[in-house]
Design a protein around this motif. Structure first.
Motif, short mmCIF file in Angstrom:
data_model
loop_
_atom_site.label_atom_id
_atom_site.label_comp_id
_atom_site.label_asym_id
_atom_site.label_seq_id
_atom_site.Cartn_x
_atom_site.Cartn_y
_atom_site.Cartn_z
N VAL A 98 103.40 -16.26 49.48
CA VAL A 98 103.78 -17.83 50.08
C VAL A 98 105.33 -17.78 50.37
CG1 VAL A 98 103.77 -20.37 49.86
CG2 VAL A 98 101.93 -19.01 48.78
N GLN A 99 105.65 -18.00 51.56
CA GLN A 99 106.99 -18.43 52.02
C GLN A 99 107.16 -19.58 52.83
OE1 GLN A 99 106.92 -14.30 54.06
NE2 GLN A 99 108.89 -13.86 53.16
N ARG A 100 108.38 -19.91 53.37
CA ARG A 100 108.58 -20.99 54.15
C ARG A 100 107.83 -20.75 55.25
NH1 ARG A 100 112.31 -25.18 54.92
NH2 ARG A 100 113.71 -24.60 53.11
N GLY A 101 106.90 -21.72 55.95
CA GLY A 101 106.30 -21.67 57.26
C GLY A 101 105.03 -20.48 57.39
N ARG A 102 104.96 -19.78 56.24
CA ARG A 102 104.02 -18.67 56.24
C ARG A 102 103.26 -18.53 55.09
NH1 ARG A 102 104.81 -12.33 57.49
NH2 ARG A 102 106.04 -12.34 55.53
N VAL A 103 101.82 -18.23 54.93
CA VAL A 103 101.06 -18.01 53.92
C VAL A 103 100.24 -16.82 54.47
CG1 VAL A 103 99.09 -18.58 52.31
CG2 VAL A 103 101.20 -20.14 52.69
N ILE A 104 100.12 -15.68 53.59
CA ILE A 104 99.15 -14.68 53.86
C ILE A 104 98.42 -14.58 52.36
CG2 ILE A 104 99.01 -12.25 54.31
CD1 ILE A 104 101.72 -12.21 55.55
N SER A 105 97.28 -14.53 52.60
CA SER A 105 96.14 -14.51 51.45
C SER A 105 95.02 -13.66 51.74
CB SER A 105 95.65 -15.81 51.27
OG SER A 105 94.83 -16.20 52.31
N PHE A 106 94.65 -13.01 50.58
CA PHE A 106 93.69 -11.77 50.47
C PHE A 106 92.68 -11.95 49.16
CE2 PHE A 106 92.31 -7.66 48.97
CZ PHE A 106 91.94 -7.03 50.21
N SER A 107 91.42 -11.80 49.54
CA SER A 107 90.34 -11.90 48.74
C SER A 107 89.38 -10.70 48.98
CB SER A 107 89.81 -13.36 48.45
OG SER A 107 89.09 -13.33 49.84
N ARG A 108 88.67 -10.33 47.92
CA ARG A 108 87.48 -9.34 48.10
C ARG A 108 86.17 -9.90 48.26
NH1 ARG A 108 89.52 -4.37 47.82
NH2 ARG A 108 91.59 -3.98 46.70
N MET A 109 86.05 -11.15 47.62
CA MET A 109 85.02 -12.05 48.10
C MET A 109 85.50 -13.48 48.36
SD MET A 109 82.36 -10.96 45.09
CE MET A 109 81.26 -12.24 45.55
N THR A 110 84.31 -14.29 48.95
CA THR A 110 84.75 -15.57 49.33
C THR A 110 84.68 -16.46 48.23
OG1 THR A 110 83.65 -15.19 51.51
CG2 THR A 110 84.03 -17.58 51.01
N LEU A 111 85.77 -17.19 48.07
CA LEU A 111 86.26 -18.20 47.22
C LEU A 111 85.46 -19.20 47.30
CD1 LEU A 111 87.93 -18.09 44.68
CD2 LEU A 111 89.59 -19.45 46.00
N GLY A 112 84.79 -20.18 46.36
CA GLY A 112 84.19 -21.28 46.60
C GLY A 112 84.93 -22.41 47.19
N ALA A 113 86.29 -22.37 46.86
CA ALA A 113 87.03 -23.47 47.46
C ALA A 113 87.62 -23.14 48.92
CB ALA A 113 88.44 -23.49 46.59
N PHE A 114 87.36 -21.86 49.40
CA PHE A 114 88.00 -21.40 50.50
C PHE A 114 87.59 -22.49 51.70
CE2 PHE A 114 87.98 -19.05 54.47
CZ PHE A 114 89.37 -18.71 54.65
N PRO A 115 86.24 -22.58 51.94
CA PRO A 115 85.80 -23.25 53.02
C PRO A 115 86.41 -24.72 53.28
CG PRO A 115 83.94 -22.07 52.20
CD PRO A 115 85.17 -21.93 51.07
N LYS A 116 86.43 -25.45 52.17
CA LYS A 116 87.18 -26.74 52.28
C LYS A 116 88.67 -26.61 52.52
CE LYS A 116 83.90 -28.68 48.64
NZ LYS A 116 83.86 -29.08 47.20
N VAL A 117 89.42 -25.64 52.02
CA VAL A 117 90.71 -25.48 52.45
C VAL A 117 90.91 -25.14 53.69
CG1 VAL A 117 92.78 -24.28 51.80
CG2 VAL A 117 91.23 -24.89 49.92
N ARG A 118 90.03 -24.34 54.32
CA ARG A 118 89.98 -23.97 55.58
C ARG A 118 89.85 -25.11 56.77
NH1 ARG A 118 86.23 -22.04 59.66
NH2 ARG A 118 86.90 -20.52 60.96
N ALA A 119 88.67 -25.81 56.20
CA ALA A 119 88.45 -27.03 56.91
C ALA A 119 89.72 -27.73 57.15
CB ALA A 119 87.14 -27.56 56.50
N ALA A 120 90.33 -27.95 55.96
CA ALA A 120 91.31 -29.14 55.92
C ALA A 120 92.47 -28.70 56.68
CB ALA A 120 92.00 -29.13 54.31
#
Length: 316
Positions: A98-120
């Protein structure tokens, strides 16, 4: 490899390809999410990152953590998987740079909370990294909360079954609940510590409102950690009660067997003595002898049983 790349710019959100996002030169807020189950993935290739950051994002084994690197933060969290399989843990990790103006995230499986965050994000509700991190922390804690509550409810059912002495099959259930509680707590408490560390770093991209939301998630993680500790202790107590009950049942049944054996011991002696194939056995040629022996054996059995009753050996 499943990627999600988008940019929030002046109130509008656009999905981009990975290549477009990596070459983006605007002033908007960008988010690149990479998902890959490839165990041989050790680098992000075309993503320009410090070596320590790239290593933290793609490490095979991770624990929740938060570390400041220059003006950014490495944040690892654990949450429930969107689809749990038999060969995976209950909780899967998501690693963020996490930096100012940029987020890079990585996961090996889909997180249960990810679809809601993506939709938001696609709805334009996340205008900066602080919004994304705070929403992700909140959704992870909300996704995990019902699972922790279910463990406590399952132990309540086990305790109710103990009251009715219906202990068969409970040992396995209690062991499973205890194992799940230990597995959850292994990462829930570090999640709390990682978020607590994040709020203390005072990054300029972390607004006061974001800090409040993160602290709310931190409190929820702390409560879950305490509840999981209580579940683990309750499971240990129930296991001890089950062991005591099983021991009591074995002792009780052993006592009944001993009583029956003790009753039949003199009867066996009498019938063995009268069954010898020798001359001189009393009343051997009388027609009532058989029923007389039966009555005598019954009387002896009743006397022995009465003696046990007088000694209170038949009470539970």
């Amino acid at each position: 490899m499943n990627d999600f790349a988008a940019v929030y710019e002046q109130g509008h959100v656009r999905e981009l390809s990975r290549e477009e996002l990596l070459t983006y030169a605007g002033i908007g807020f960008t988010w690149l999410h990479i998902e890959s189950a490839d165990p041989n993935l050790h680098s992000l290739g075309d993503v320009a990152l410090p070596e320590i950051v790239a290593g933290a994002l793609t490490a095979a084994e991770t624990r929740p953590r938060c570390d400041a690197v220059d003006h950014g933060a490495i944040l690892n969290l654990r949450g429930t998987a969107l689809e749990k399989t038999e060969d995976t843990d209950w909780l899967v990790s998501i690693r963020l740079w996490v930096q100012r103006g940029r987020v890079i995230s990585f996961s090996r499986m889909t997180l249960g909370a990810f679809p809601k965050v993506r939709a938001a994000f696609l709805r334009g509700e996340l205008a900066d990294p602080g919004d994304l991190v705070s929403l992700l922390a909140r959704e992870i804690s909300l996704e995990l909360d019902p699972h922790v509550a279910a463990l406590s409810d399952e132990l309540d059912d086990c305790e109710s079954a103990l009251e009715t002495e219906n202990i068969y099959g409970l040992r396995r259930t209690v062991a499973q609940v205890r194992s799940a509680a230990i597995s959850f707590r292994r990462f829930v408490a570090p999640d709390r510590d990682a978020l607590d560390a994040l709020t203390s770093l005072n990054f300029p991209w972390l607004a006061a409102e974001d800090v409040l939301h993160i602290r709310e998630a931190t409190d929820r993680f702390a409560r879950m950690a305490e509840e999981l500790e209580a579940v683990r202790e309750r499971a240990a107590l129930i296991h001890e009660q089950l062991t005591d009950l099983r021991t009591e049942l074995v002792d009780q049944r052993s006592l009944y067997i001993a009583i029956v054996a003790f009753i039949f011991l003199p009867l066996t002696f009498i019938t063995g003595l009268l069954g010898m194939n020798v001359e001189g056995i009393p009343f051997a040629h009388h027609p009532w002898a058989f029923w007389g022996v039966v009555a005598f054996c019954a009387l002896v059995g009743l006397v022995v049983l009465g003696w046990f009753g007088m000694r209170h050996w038949l009470k539970r």
